[in-house]
Write a protein that holds these residues in place. Structure first.
Motif, short mmCIF file in Angstrom:
data_model
loop_
_atom_site.label_atom_id
_atom_site.label_comp_id
_atom_site.label_asym_id
_atom_site.label_seq_id
_atom_site.Cartn_x
_atom_site.Cartn_y
_atom_site.Cartn_z
N GLY A 44 19.89 9.56 -36.39
CA GLY A 44 20.83 8.55 -36.86
C GLY A 44 20.26 7.17 -37.14
N TRP A 45 18.94 7.01 -37.03
CA TRP A 45 18.32 5.71 -37.28
C TRP A 45 17.79 5.66 -38.72
CZ3 TRP A 45 17.96 1.95 -33.33
CH2 TRP A 45 18.29 2.40 -32.04
N ARG A 46 17.97 4.52 -39.38
CA ARG A 46 17.38 4.28 -40.69
C ARG A 46 16.01 3.65 -40.48
NH1 ARG A 46 22.74 2.21 -42.29
NH2 ARG A 46 21.89 0.12 -41.92
N VAL A 47 14.96 4.35 -40.89
CA VAL A 47 13.59 3.98 -40.52
C VAL A 47 12.84 3.36 -41.69
CG1 VAL A 47 11.38 4.87 -39.68
CG2 VAL A 47 13.53 5.84 -38.81
N ASP A 48 12.11 2.29 -41.39
CA ASP A 48 11.17 1.69 -42.33
C ASP A 48 9.81 1.63 -41.63
OD1 ASP A 48 10.62 0.05 -44.87
OD2 ASP A 48 9.91 -1.29 -43.28
N ALA A 49 8.78 2.19 -42.27
CA ALA A 49 7.48 2.31 -41.61
C ALA A 49 6.36 1.86 -42.53
CB ALA A 49 7.25 3.75 -41.15
N VAL A 50 5.26 1.39 -41.92
CA VAL A 50 4.07 1.02 -42.67
C VAL A 50 2.84 1.43 -41.86
CG1 VAL A 50 4.06 -1.32 -41.67
CG2 VAL A 50 2.82 -0.88 -43.79
N PRO A 51 1.87 2.11 -42.48
CA PRO A 51 0.62 2.40 -41.76
C PRO A 51 -0.06 1.11 -41.34
CG PRO A 51 0.80 3.72 -43.75
CD PRO A 51 1.88 2.69 -43.83
N SER A 52 -0.62 1.09 -40.15
CA SER A 52 -1.26 -0.14 -39.66
C SER A 52 -2.36 -0.61 -40.59
CB SER A 52 -1.82 0.10 -38.26
OG SER A 52 -0.79 0.33 -37.34
N GLU A 53 -3.13 0.32 -41.16
CA GLU A 53 -4.22 -0.07 -42.04
C GLU A 53 -3.70 -0.79 -43.28
OE1 GLU A 53 -6.34 3.16 -43.80
OE2 GLU A 53 -4.60 4.48 -43.79
N VAL A 54 -2.51 -0.42 -43.75
CA VAL A 54 -1.91 -1.09 -44.92
C VAL A 54 -1.52 -2.51 -44.56
CG1 VAL A 54 0.07 -1.08 -46.50
CG2 VAL A 54 -1.12 1.06 -45.97
N ASP A 55 -0.91 -2.69 -43.39
CA ASP A 55 -0.51 -4.03 -42.98
C ASP A 55 -1.73 -4.90 -42.68
OD1 ASP A 55 2.01 -5.26 -42.96
OD2 ASP A 55 2.00 -5.45 -40.78
N MET A 56 -2.78 -4.31 -42.14
CA MET A 56 -4.00 -5.07 -41.88
C MET A 56 -4.60 -5.58 -43.19
SD MET A 56 -5.78 -2.88 -38.77
CE MET A 56 -7.07 -4.11 -38.47
N THR A 57 -4.63 -4.74 -44.20
CA THR A 57 -5.16 -5.16 -45.50
C THR A 57 -4.27 -6.23 -46.11
OG1 THR A 57 -6.15 -2.98 -45.87
CG2 THR A 57 -5.77 -4.36 -47.81
N ARG A 58 -2.96 -6.06 -46.02
CA ARG A 58 -2.02 -7.04 -46.58
C ARG A 58 -2.22 -8.42 -45.97
NH1 ARG A 58 2.90 -9.24 -45.20
NH2 ARG A 58 3.00 -8.06 -43.25
N LEU A 59 -2.52 -8.46 -44.68
CA LEU A 59 -2.66 -9.73 -43.98
C LEU A 59 -4.10 -10.24 -43.94
CD1 LEU A 59 -0.20 -9.02 -41.03
CD2 LEU A 59 0.16 -10.56 -42.97
N GLY A 60 -4.98 -9.62 -44.71
CA GLY A 60 -6.35 -10.10 -44.81
C GLY A 60 -7.24 -9.71 -43.66
N ARG A 61 -6.88 -8.66 -42.94
CA ARG A 61 -7.70 -8.16 -41.82
C ARG A 61 -7.96 -6.66 -41.99
NH1 ARG A 61 -7.22 -11.74 -37.43
NH2 ARG A 61 -6.83 -13.82 -38.30
N PRO A 62 -8.57 -6.24 -43.09
CA PRO A 62 -8.75 -4.80 -43.32
C PRO A 62 -9.60 -4.16 -42.22
CG PRO A 62 -10.13 -6.08 -44.81
CD PRO A 62 -9.21 -7.06 -44.14
N ALA A 63 -9.26 -2.92 -41.91
CA ALA A 63 -9.99 -2.19 -40.87
C ALA A 63 -11.39 -1.86 -41.37
CB ALA A 63 -9.25 -0.92 -40.51
#
Length: 319
Positions: A277-296
């Motif tokens: 019953g939950w509406r889920v929004d997800a992002v892989p950590s590696e994607v968020d790291m790249t977006r914020l200028g801290r790529p793995a």
């Protein structure tokens, strides 16, 4: 090929710990990364309590949380590992800080942080008036955090209520006794928690959260894939070798692999929530790291790829 069981778990039913022991020590490691990040000019997050909470555990921990890299200057491999840990924790913290700010904008005024560890959000985020933050964790961990911050005059910015109970016990009852109101929307957080629970305990945790969530409640989760394939095992071995160097260099004996439950049958957190019953929004950590200028870095890309940051909203009560 070494298998996963070469690093046998030291966990046991009902085990407990102080802040420098077992799972408690992992909270110090995470807070140390936040302290190092906070000292950067281009910091993604600010946690002005992190260094205090870590340094109070002893000089070796203070060194780990120091903004001065001189103690690892001549060890390129260790420095890279140290920086990667800082970057990952900075991005993870940034994601969940934003989650709470969005929940507050939506009018939620009740927060539950599961396995809170040395989380200092009750002290450092700008909570709206009337917000209550419940922190659930082992008694000794909460005692350490509370006494350390109290001794330095720190004041929470919300109504903070520590709830000293093991998540394997009847934590909903303890939460209710502390004043939790299940009829009100809640913002839940499970950050850095799931690998330390057996698969069945993870399912039970989500069952209980859902059962105690009113419509409009939200949850944020750091989810991991517990892949037991041969390729995953190769990456695990490489990580164990790197962290062994880290333990030797720092003098701090943390072996996360012996504290977690690796099981390929663990439910995917996002899928479980979506099915309940939950509406889920997800992002892989590696994607968020790249977006914020801290790529793995390449050597850690596969490990980071197993981590997903997600948040979800409960449209209707399931009780």
């Amino acid at each position: 090929m070494t298998d996963l069981h070469e690093a046998p778990s030291i966990r046991a039913d009902g085990d407990s710990w102080d802040i420098t022991e077992s799972v408690g020590a992992t909270a110090l490691g995470v807070a140390a990364a936040r302290a190092v990040e906070t000292a950067r000019e281009d910091a993604l997050i600010r946690d002005d309590y992190a260094y205090l909470l870590v340094a109070s555990a002893g000089p070796q921990w203070a060194q780990m949380a120091s903004s001065d890299p001189a103690w690892i200057a001549n060890d390129d491999e260790f420095r890279a590992l140290h920086e990667m840990s800082r970057d990952y924790q900075a991005v993870r913290t940034h994601y969940f800080d934003d989650y709470f700010l969005a929940a507050m904008r939506a009018g939620i005024r009740q927060v539950v942080i599961l396995a809170a560890g040395l989380d200092s959000r009750a002290y450092r985020l700008d909570w709206p008036a009337g917000t209550t933050v419940f922190e659930i964790d082992q008694p000794k961990v909460l005692e350490y955090k509370t006494s350390t911050l109290d001794a330095h005059g720190a004041q929470p910015r919300a109504h903070r209520i520590p709830v000293a109970v093991d998540l394997r016990d009847d934590w909903p009852a303890a939460l209710a006794d502390a004043g939790f109101d299940a009829s009100q929307p809640t913002a839940w957080l499970a950050e850095g928690l799931l690998p330390y629970l057996p698969p069945d305990a993870q399912d039970r945790l989500f069952d209980l959260v859902t059962a105690h969530s009113a419509a409009g409640s939200r949850i944020a989760v750091e989810s991991f894939s517990m892949d037991l394939s041969e390729q995953a095992e190769e990456h695990r071995i490489a990580r164990r070798e790197r962290t062994a160097r880290m333990r030797k260099r720092s003098g701090i004996d943390i072996d996360v692999d012996t504290l977690t439950y690796a099981d390929g049958n663990r439910a995917d957190a996002g899928s479980w929530l979506a099915d309940h019953g939950w509406r889920v929004d997800a992002v892989p950590s590696e994607v968020d790291m790249t977006r914020l200028g801290r790529p793995a870095p390449d050597y850690e890309a596969e490990e980071i790829a197993s981590s997903v940051l997600l948040n979800a909203e409960l449209a209707e009560e399931t009780r």
